[in-house]
Design an enzyme around this catalytic site. Structure first.
Site, mmCIF file in Angstrom:
data_model
loop_
_atom_site.group_PDB
_atom_site.id
_atom_site.type_symbol
_atom_site.label_atom_id
_atom_site.label_comp_id
_atom_site.label_asym_id
_atom_site.label_seq_id
_atom_site.Cartn_x
_atom_site.Cartn_y
_atom_site.Cartn_z
ATOM 1 N N LYS A 44 -1.790 8.777 -3.517
ATOM 2 C CA LYS A 44 -1.839 7.615 -4.729
ATOM 3 C C LYS A 44 -0.521 7.748 -5.619
ATOM 4 C CE LYS A 44 -4.752 5.438 -4.638
ATOM 5 N NZ LYS A 44 -4.554 4.471 -3.597
ATOM 6 N N SER A 45 0.326 8.238 -4.927
ATOM 7 C CA SER A 45 1.712 8.398 -5.521
ATOM 8 C C SER A 45 2.642 7.102 -5.123
ATOM 9 C CB SER A 45 2.449 9.720 -5.135
ATOM 10 O OG SER A 45 1.602 10.901 -5.187
ATOM 11 N N GLY A 46 2.144 6.173 -4.418
ATOM 12 C CA GLY A 46 3.022 5.090 -3.817
ATOM 13 C C GLY A 46 3.360 5.010 -2.575
ATOM 14 N N THR A 47 2.644 5.763 -1.752
ATOM 15 C CA THR A 47 2.810 5.769 -0.430
ATOM 16 C C THR A 47 2.958 4.679 0.446
ATOM 17 O OG1 THR A 47 0.902 7.419 -0.403
ATOM 18 C CG2 THR A 47 1.734 6.959 1.760
ATOM 19 N N TRP A 49 3.674 1.570 -0.730
ATOM 20 C CA TRP A 49 4.913 1.117 -1.557
ATOM 21 C C TRP A 49 6.043 1.256 -0.828
ATOM 22 C CZ3 TRP A 49 6.519 1.101 -7.240
ATOM 23 C CH2 TRP A 49 7.418 0.183 -7.583
ATOM 24 N N HIS A 99 0.370 13.049 3.976
ATOM 25 C CA HIS A 99 0.238 13.892 2.797
ATOM 26 C C HIS A 99 -0.004 15.184 2.956
ATOM 27 C CE1 HIS A 99 -0.990 9.894 0.813
ATOM 28 N NE2 HIS A 99 -2.101 9.523 1.489
ATOM 29 N N ARG A 121 4.631 11.045 -8.384
ATOM 30 C CA ARG A 121 4.186 10.064 -9.442
ATOM 31 C C ARG A 121 3.621 11.061 -10.614
ATOM 32 N NH1 ARG A 121 -0.168 5.390 -8.835
ATOM 33 N NH2 ARG A 121 0.491 4.172 -10.614
ATOM 34 N N SER A 129 -5.437 6.648 -10.575
ATOM 35 C CA SER A 129 -5.366 5.700 -9.272
ATOM 36 C C SER A 129 -6.335 6.343 -8.024
ATOM 37 C CB SER A 129 -3.978 5.869 -8.731
ATOM 38 O OG SER A 129 -4.047 5.015 -7.581
ATOM 39 N N MET A 223 3.138 -7.724 -1.733
ATOM 40 C CA MET A 223 2.185 -6.685 -1.183
ATOM 41 C C MET A 223 0.675 -6.857 -1.330
ATOM 42 S SD MET A 223 4.064 -2.954 -1.387
ATOM 43 C CE MET A 223 2.584 -2.101 -0.445
ATOM 44 N N ARG A 247 -3.828 -1.886 -6.808
ATOM 45 C CA ARG A 247 -4.656 -2.278 -7.820
ATOM 46 C C ARG A 247 -4.171 -2.853 -9.028
ATOM 47 N NH1 ARG A 247 -6.740 0.887 -12.154
ATOM 48 N NH2 ARG A 247 -4.852 2.561 -11.779
ATOM 49 N N GLY A 249 -0.823 -0.918 -10.388
ATOM 50 C CA GLY A 249 0.727 -0.930 -9.941
ATOM 51 C C GLY A 249 1.620 -0.730 -11.193
#
Ligand code: A3P
Length: 285
Positions: A44-47, A49, A99, A121, A129, A223, A247, A249
């Site tokens: 949930k850290s922006g993987t 993206w 992860h 993040r 998130s 995205m 969700r 962002g």
């Protein structure tokens, strides 16, 4: 059906898609190659993206690859059997995602020249998130309330364990030449410069049009429409229809969820666990 966690070396993993033998095999035997690029994140850290950005950089801004191949094939999970299979079949330069915490990561990394991009993040936003994901994804133990998930997160009783331990482990690599440390917050604040930094790190030169395309096609709204990266193509038995990997962002959504007491508790735990780090290392308050 209620799922619990899968436990390996004291660490909780999601149940679906994982099994102990595969995780063990990856952690002890997987061979990282010098030419690999590895995305490492706490969930949930922006993987996704970062994956989308790296895939776009690799294809010089052309969108055909990310719009026709599921993201988990473009950049596969190291710790799943399916992921390893995709990686071994890949004819392109390998783009791995994981992860795994530092102490479980395949040791072959430490003697290789592979490039690691770690994105972090604000853990409070990671918590929020994660709450939305794990309550809707049919992969793992579900919290009954935000209050319960808050407690699990602080205890590290969530998929991939404690955020604090993850960051402690990977931060020990931050001064290495082959490690690039990024934050979700910096990527939000200045995506162009962050993408340029990534290009430089992975040794890809993009012209201004190519860079514009990476920027545009990795934006939140694009995205959200890309079925290959927003997990809409996952079967219904795994994901409820309304869950979205894209969700909100935004930065700071925790303020809409934490009570004053939760914010105080989190602050206290954070101060204790992160005491050894310089304050300016992290871009959140
Ligand atoms: P939110 O749930 O706060 O919206 P991961 O990929 O590691 O699971 O991280 C998911 C988080 O990244 C989600 O955060 C998601 O919305 C956000 N995200 C995904 N793509 C994004 C993008 N292009 N821009 C900003 N945030 C993005």
């Amino acid at each position: 059906m209620t799922y619990e966690f899968l436990w390996f070396e004291g660490l909780p993993f999601p149940v679906w898609g994982y099994n102990i033998e595969d995780i063990k095999e990856t952690c002890t035997k997987f061979v990282i190659k010098d030419e690999d690029t590895i995305i490492v994140t706490y969930p949930k850290s922006g993987t996704r993206w970062l994956r989308e950005i790296l895939c776009l950089i690799h294809s010089k801004g052309y969108t055909k690859w990310i719009q026709s191949v599921p993201i988990w094939k473009c950049s596969s999970w190291l710790e799943t059997r399916q992921g390893c299979k995709f990686l071994n079949e890949s004819e392109r330069q390998r783009l791995l995602t994981s992860h795994l915490p530092f102490h479980l990561f395949p040791k072959s990394l430490f003697t290789s020249k592979a490039k690691v991009v770690y994105i972090m993040r604000n853990p409070k936003d990671v918590l929020v998130s994660g709450y939305y994901l794990w309550t809707t994804l049919k992969l793992t133990k579900k919290p009954e309330s935000f209050k319960q998930y808050f407690k699990w997160f602080i205890q590290g009783n969530v998929p991939y364990g404690s955020w604090f331990e993850h960051i402690h482990g990977w931060m020990s690599m931050r001064d290495r030449e082959n490690v690039l440390l990024l934050s979700y917050e910096d990527l939000q604040k200045d995506p162009r410069s962050t993408i340029e930094k990534i290009c430089q790190f992975v040794g890809k030169k993009l012209n201004p049009e190519e860079l514009d395309s990476v920027l545009e096609n990795s934006s939140f709204h694009v995205m959200k429409q890309n079925k290959m990266s927003n997990y809409e193509i996952l079967p219904e038995n795994l994901i409820t229809k309304h869950v979205s990997m894209t969700r909100k962002g935004i930065c700071g959504d925790w303020k809409n969820h934490f009570t004053v007491a939760q914010a105080e508790t989190f602050h206290k735990v954070y101060q204790e666990k992160m005491a050894g780090f310089p304050k300016d290392l992290f871009p959140w308050e």
